[in-house]
Motif scaffolding. Sequence first.
Motif, PDB file in Angstrom:
ATOM      1  N   LYS A  40       0.815  -1.218   0.000  1.00  0.00           N
ATOM      2  CA  LYS A  40       0.000   0.000   0.000  1.00  0.00           C
ATOM      3  C   LYS A  40       0.852   1.273   0.000  1.00  0.00           C
ATOM      4  CE  LYS A  40      -3.490  -2.834   0.572  1.00  0.00           C
ATOM      5  NZ  LYS A  40      -2.776  -4.096   0.772  1.00  0.00           N
ATOM      6  N   THR A  41       2.103   1.160  -0.453  1.00  0.00           N
ATOM      7  CA  THR A  41       2.992   2.317  -0.496  1.00  0.00           C
ATOM      8  C   THR A  41       2.641   3.272  -1.627  1.00  0.00           C
ATOM      9  OG1 THR A  41       4.759   0.940   0.409  1.00  0.00           O
ATOM     10  CG2 THR A  41       5.424   2.998  -0.611  1.00  0.00           C
ATOM     11  N   ILE A 125       3.315  -2.540   9.055  1.00  0.00           N
ATOM     12  CA  ILE A 125       3.224  -1.094   8.904  1.00  0.00           C
ATOM     13  C   ILE A 125       4.219  -0.648   7.836  1.00  0.00           C
ATOM     14  CG2 ILE A 125       2.422  -0.604  11.247  1.00  0.00           C
ATOM     15  CD1 ILE A 125       5.287   0.041  12.020  1.00  0.00           C
ATOM     16  N   ASN A 126       3.969   0.508   7.273  1.00  0.00           N
ATOM     17  CA  ASN A 126       4.912   1.128   6.344  1.00  0.00           C
ATOM     18  C   ASN A 126       5.708   2.187   7.098  1.00  0.00           C
ATOM     19  OD1 ASN A 126       4.158  -0.366   4.097  1.00  0.00           O
ATOM     20  ND2 ASN A 126       2.523   1.061   3.547  1.00  0.00           N
ATOM     21  N   LEU A 127       7.023   2.105   7.005  1.00  0.00           N
ATOM     22  CA  LEU A 127       7.903   3.120   7.583  1.00  0.00           C
ATOM     23  C   LEU A 127       8.395   4.030   6.471  1.00  0.00           C
ATOM     24  CD1 LEU A 127      10.205   1.167  10.094  1.00  0.00           C
ATOM     25  CD2 LEU A 127       8.031   2.326  10.535  1.00  0.00           C
ATOM     26  N   ARG A 128       8.299   5.332   6.677  1.00  0.00           N
ATOM     27  CA  ARG A 128       8.787   6.308   5.697  1.00  0.00           C
ATOM     28  C   ARG A 128       9.843   7.176   6.358  1.00  0.00           C
ATOM     29  NH1 ARG A 128       4.890   9.565   1.653  1.00  0.00           N
ATOM     30  NH2 ARG A 128       4.823   7.415   0.887  1.00  0.00           N
ATOM     31  N   ARG A 129      10.979   7.312   5.702  1.00  0.00           N
ATOM     32  CA  ARG A 129      12.039   8.152   6.263  1.00  0.00           C
ATOM     33  C   ARG A 129      11.956   9.566   5.683  1.00  0.00           C
ATOM     34  NH1 ARG A 129      17.670   5.766   3.528  1.00  0.00           N
ATOM     35  NH2 ARG A 129      17.383   6.784   1.492  1.00  0.00           N
ATOM     36  N   PHE A 130      12.936  10.413   6.023  1.00  0.00           N
ATOM     37  CA  PHE A 130      12.908  11.843   5.729  1.00  0.00           C
ATOM     38  C   PHE A 130      12.778  12.168   4.246  1.00  0.00           C
ATOM     39  CE2 PHE A 130      17.200  10.208   5.930  1.00  0.00           C
ATOM     40  CZ  PHE A 130      17.776  10.661   4.758  1.00  0.00           C
ATOM     41  N   ASP A 131      13.318  11.292   3.358  1.00  0.00           N
ATOM     42  CA  ASP A 131      13.302  11.605   1.928  1.00  0.00           C
ATOM     43  C   ASP A 131      12.140  10.956   1.186  1.00  0.00           C
ATOM     44  OD1 ASP A 131      14.100   8.997   2.104  1.00  0.00           O
ATOM     45  OD2 ASP A 131      15.872   9.187   0.823  1.00  0.00           O
ATOM     46  N   GLY A 132      11.218  10.320   1.929  1.00  0.00           N
ATOM     47  CA  GLY A 132      10.060   9.698   1.313  1.00  0.00           C
ATOM     48  C   GLY A 132      10.208   8.226   1.030  1.00  0.00           C
ATOM     49  N   LEU A 133      11.426   7.682   1.138  1.00  0.00           N
ATOM     50  CA  LEU A 133      11.625   6.249   0.912  1.00  0.00           C
ATOM     51  C   LEU A 133      10.816   5.466   1.942  1.00  0.00           C
ATOM     52  CD1 LEU A 133      13.237   4.215  -0.842  1.00  0.00           C
ATOM     53  CD2 LEU A 133      14.933   4.162   0.993  1.00  0.00           C
ATOM     54  N   THR A 134      10.046   4.486   1.463  1.00  0.00           N
ATOM     55  CA  THR A 134       9.090   3.783   2.314  1.00  0.00           C
ATOM     56  C   THR A 134       9.227   2.280   2.133  1.00  0.00           C
ATOM     57  OG1 THR A 134       7.552   5.627   1.958  1.00  0.00           O
ATOM     58  CG2 THR A 134       6.650   3.622   2.960  1.00  0.00           C
ATOM     59  N   ARG A 135       9.176   1.541   3.252  1.00  0.00           N
ATOM     60  CA  ARG A 135       9.217   0.089   3.203  1.00  0.00           C
ATOM     61  C   ARG A 135       8.247  -0.488   4.238  1.00  0.00           C
ATOM     62  NH1 ARG A 135      11.191   1.243  -0.796  1.00  0.00           N
ATOM     63  NH2 ARG A 135      13.183   0.594  -1.719  1.00  0.00           N
ATOM     64  N   SER A 136       7.818  -1.730   3.979  1.00  0.00           N
ATOM     65  CA  SER A 136       6.862  -2.420   4.855  1.00  0.00           C
ATOM     66  C   SER A 136       7.597  -3.380   5.775  1.00  0.00           C
ATOM     67  CB  SER A 136       5.855  -3.213   4.018  1.00  0.00           C
ATOM     68  OG  SER A 136       5.210  -2.388   3.082  1.00  0.00           O
ATOM     69  N   TYR A 137       7.209  -3.390   7.071  1.00  0.00           N
ATOM     70  CA  TYR A 137       7.812  -4.303   8.045  1.00  0.00           C
ATOM     71  C   TYR A 137       6.732  -4.878   8.955  1.00  0.00           C
ATOM     72  CZ  TYR A 137      12.260  -2.418   6.484  1.00  0.00           C
ATOM     73  OH  TYR A 137      13.331  -2.040   5.702  1.00  0.00           O
ATOM     74  N   ALA A 138       6.894  -6.161   9.282  1.00  0.00           N
ATOM     75  CA  ALA A 138       5.904  -6.872  10.089  1.00  0.00           C
ATOM     76  C   ALA A 138       5.993  -6.468  11.557  1.00  0.00           C
ATOM     77  CB  ALA A 138       6.114  -8.377   9.964  1.00  0.00           C
ATOM     78  N   ILE A 139       4.833  -6.436  12.202  1.00  0.00           N
ATOM     79  CA  ILE A 139       4.753  -6.160  13.636  1.00  0.00           C
ATOM     80  C   ILE A 139       4.996  -7.459  14.401  1.00  0.00           C
ATOM     81  CG2 ILE A 139       3.226  -5.442  15.517  1.00  0.00           C
ATOM     82  CD1 ILE A 139       1.752  -3.711  13.426  1.00  0.00           C
ATOM     83  N   VAL A 140       5.956  -7.441  15.313  1.00  0.00           N
ATOM     84  CA  VAL A 140       6.244  -8.601  16.159  1.00  0.00           C
ATOM     85  C   VAL A 140       5.546  -8.467  17.505  1.00  0.00           C
ATOM     86  CG1 VAL A 140       8.071  -9.851  17.373  1.00  0.00           C
ATOM     87  CG2 VAL A 140       8.427  -9.099  15.016  1.00  0.00           C
ATOM     88  N   LYS A 141       5.682  -7.285  18.111  1.00  0.00           N
ATOM     89  CA  LYS A 141       5.047  -7.048  19.405  1.00  0.00           C
ATOM     90  C   LYS A 141       4.502  -5.633  19.463  1.00  0.00           C
ATOM     91  CE  LYS A 141       7.934 -10.198  22.160  1.00  0.00           C
ATOM     92  NZ  LYS A 141       8.870 -10.302  23.304  1.00  0.00           N
ATOM     93  N   CYS A 142       3.364  -5.479  20.121  1.00  0.00           N
ATOM     94  CA  CYS A 142       2.794  -4.171  20.427  1.00  0.00           C
ATOM     95  C   CYS A 142       2.972  -3.964  21.927  1.00  0.00           C
ATOM     96  CB  CYS A 142       1.321  -4.110  20.032  1.00  0.00           C
ATOM     97  SG  CYS A 142       1.016  -4.517  18.303  1.00  0.00           S
ATOM     98  N   LEU A 143       3.865  -3.071  22.298  1.00  0.00           N
ATOM     99  CA  LEU A 143       4.246  -2.887  23.696  1.00  0.00           C
ATOM    100  C   LEU A 143       3.552  -1.671  24.293  1.00  0.00           C
ATOM    101  CD1 LEU A 143       8.049  -3.468  23.045  1.00  0.00           C
ATOM    102  CD2 LEU A 143       6.417  -5.161  23.898  1.00  0.00           C
ATOM    103  N   GLU A 144       3.567  -1.597  25.609  1.00  0.00           N
ATOM    104  CA  GLU A 144       2.964  -0.443  26.290  1.00  0.00           C
ATOM    105  C   GLU A 144       3.712   0.833  25.915  1.00  0.00           C
ATOM    106  OE1 GLU A 144       2.642  -0.967  30.471  1.00  0.00           O
ATOM    107  OE2 GLU A 144       1.431  -2.798  30.343  1.00  0.00           O
ATOM    108  N   GLY A 145       2.977   1.944  25.943  1.00  0.00           N
ATOM    109  CA  GLY A 145       3.573   3.229  25.616  1.00  0.00           C
ATOM    110  C   GLY A 145       3.667   3.485  24.125  1.00  0.00           C
ATOM    111  N   ASN A 146       2.766   2.854  23.340  1.00  0.00           N
ATOM    112  CA  ASN A 146       2.735   3.050  21.886  1.00  0.00           C
ATOM    113  C   ASN A 146       4.032   2.610  21.208  1.00  0.00           C
ATOM    114  OD1 ASN A 146       0.193   4.093  22.211  1.00  0.00           O
ATOM    115  ND2 ASN A 146       0.798   6.239  21.972  1.00  0.00           N
ATOM    116  N   LEU A 147       4.630   1.538  21.746  1.00  0.00           N
ATOM    117  CA  LEU A 147       5.860   1.001  21.180  1.00  0.00           C
ATOM    118  C   LEU A 147       5.546  -0.209  20.292  1.00  0.00           C
ATOM    119  CD1 LEU A 147       8.186   1.065  24.332  1.00  0.00           C
ATOM    120  CD2 LEU A 147       8.117   2.729  22.467  1.00  0.00           C
TER     121      LEU A 147
END
Length: 336
Positions: A40-41, A125-147
């Motif tokens: 979905k990038t 989720i899709n991670l996008r860095r400062f220049d717009g480059l975007t990649r998809s990475y799987a969620i392993v754990k959803c931790l407290e504190g929005n981590l």
Amino acid sequence: MSRFFLDGQTFESQLNESVLDTLIRSGNAISYSCKKGTCKTCLVQHVGGELSPGAQRGLNARLKANDYLCACQCIPKDGLRLKTVLEQDLFISAQLVERQFVSDSLMKLVIKLSERLDSLPGQYINLRRFDGLTRSYAIVKCLEGNLIEMHITRKHNGQFSNWLFGTASVGEQLLVQGPLGQCIYKAEYQTDKLILIGHGSGIGAAVGIVEHALALDHQGDIYLYHDARYIQDLYLHSALLKLSLANKQFNYQACITSKAQSEQRLPSRCTYGQAADIAAQQHPIGRDCRVFLCGEPLAVNQAQQQAFLDGFEYTNIHVLPFEYKDLRAAARGGKN
């Protein structure tokens, strides 16, 4: 040949060419990754003209309601009008808070989100860095504190993964889109037999699904297989042995695929062979069986096909292929 418009600019597509491929050929700097409608990038917004069937395939109800489509899945019809999606419409901000190097090619990454996402292990989720480059990475754990914890494999010529391994630092600002995907455990599966295979670093997501199931007091048996090339790739082996001792219904098996190690003495709960083949031999087909496949796309797609041919219900086979932009001279699967 069809003429379509993006942000008022005219583009001419060739026969059966997607919007994305036309934009790439024309030098447009649109973000994209997998080119298969998975990540979905390459989302754009439909503002006019006839939309081809399949352009919104795989999108959730919210994205469809907002007229979004995947540029890689859209074969444009003459007069189609599209608009670039604004970052603030799809992304929230995040900060890189932890990098832990498991090996030269594997990293545990933790990011802190600026707001809560209703995400689950097995989604991505899709991670996008400062220049717009975007990649998809799987969620392993959803931790407290929005981590959110992810396990990242360093790819040869991978722009994003090499940046994460070599240049990015704690405190780095990122944008996050998602969560996406439905390779997740649901409470309605509580009495099902769960069969999970993690190919390579896909074991991280598979373990996340297992832990989520156990946290929801899953009642059926759970069988987890780690499909790894070498013994040193079994980075969660000790933790999974402990988890199997603490939970009677959880069963774990590591599978080594390198012929070079087939004659070596293997650790406890470790055997030589393909995880999909071993799992198929050990588990008779039943309506109460549910299969989860996570990791390298070629291995996941082959295991999905084999499970279906073996007789498992297609709707009971859940997949999370780690699709990524292929930068090799020869495409995955040996095709040029």
